[in-house]
Design an enzyme around this catalytic site. Sequence first.
Site, short mmCIF file in Angstrom:
data_model
loop_
_atom_site.label_atom_id
_atom_site.label_comp_id
_atom_site.label_asym_id
_atom_site.label_seq_id
_atom_site.Cartn_x
_atom_site.Cartn_y
_atom_site.Cartn_z
N CYS A 130 73.93 48.24 53.47
CA CYS A 130 73.36 49.43 54.11
C CYS A 130 73.74 49.48 55.58
O CYS A 130 73.10 48.81 56.41
CB CYS A 130 71.85 49.42 53.94
SG CYS A 130 71.08 50.84 54.71
N CYS A 133 70.97 50.82 57.92
CA CYS A 133 69.85 49.89 58.15
C CYS A 133 70.26 48.79 59.13
O CYS A 133 69.48 48.40 59.99
CB CYS A 133 69.40 49.21 56.86
SG CYS A 133 69.32 50.24 55.43
N ASP A 134 71.45 48.25 58.97
CA ASP A 134 71.82 47.02 59.67
C ASP A 134 72.88 47.20 60.75
O ASP A 134 73.16 46.26 61.49
CB ASP A 134 72.35 45.98 58.64
CG ASP A 134 71.30 45.67 57.58
OD1 ASP A 134 70.11 45.74 57.91
OD2 ASP A 134 71.69 45.36 56.44
#
Length: 300
Positions: A130, A133-134
């Site tokens: 992701c 997200c990261d």
Amino acid sequence: MYDIIIIGAGPAGLTSAIYAARGGKSVLVLEANMAGGQIVNTPMIENYPGIFEIKGFEYTMNLVKQATDKGAVIKYETVTKMDVSDSEKIVYTNAGEYKSNAIIVATGLKRRKLEIEGEEEYSGKGVSYCATCDGAFYRNKDVAVIGGGNTALEDALFLSEYCNKVYIIHRRDTFRGEKEYADRIKNKDNISLVLNSEPVKITGEDTVTAIEVNNKETDESVILEVSGVFIAVGQIPSNGIFDKVLDLDEQGYINAGEDCYTDKAGVFVAGDCRKKKIRQLATAVGDGAVAALAAMEYLL
Ligand code: NAP
């Protein structure tokens, strides 16, 4: 006891919830993770008709609010099995059991694993599925994105805003993803294409430090020094729990046509988990509407 239980709170499931709740039905939506499915992690939606652009997270929050404002109840519980043999159906979760007269399955897809050495070991330590997200953890660092579909191209464009350098490692020399993304990538100085190449091994110490890549044409291997590896090699259905209950195809998608009827009376399917050719936000939402209207007709 609900009129309709919807399994999955992605765009398909929440669209069904909006239609069914608006149609006066009592609706329970069960979601194992966070609402939104894959779209919640999409940096920017640019191809949804009528909305010029919107962040995936913001779009998800709108869907949740619209569904709950109309009266749908969302519970964050994991469905473990369902019994659909009678007209009164039972859905079991990790927290209890619920009854309904109709069910809509909208469980979507999950990211496919690459299944190479180091992937599992460094998952969460540099290996990610992701980018939104990261990605921020890799500011000014070098990273690799694996895949050539829309997700990989979007991820690479997103990461190029934070990272020093982004390698796109793709096993062919043409992308499966849209030309518009490919064109934007060409104009990015910090994106480097590693084509006709397959990742072989992810290595590191406490966290990822490199990925080994094999060029399929020359059979030569190169080591790319990266701090992060973002894997975007497609998706697989999350229909394992329905294996014995519904008719699945050989890849695990639920067999149902455009009318969203499954082989079991009162059970409908919507979105990416259905056997279909095109999986897009617009088609998931379309399925959500069709499945809700079909379920409401069944309840009549
Ligand atoms: P995808 O379109 O299936 O692409 C997966 C990519 O990973 C392909 O390029 C494939 O290579 C590669 N791949 C698969 N297995 C591999 C392996 N073992 N090793 C190396 N490479 C591998 O998946 P996706 O990009 O996640 O997209 C899924 C669906 O969502 C698509 O329908 C896509 O259009 C849609 N989507 C749409 C948008 C948008 O409209 N903005 C955004 C994201 C996703 P090959 O090409 O050689 O098969």
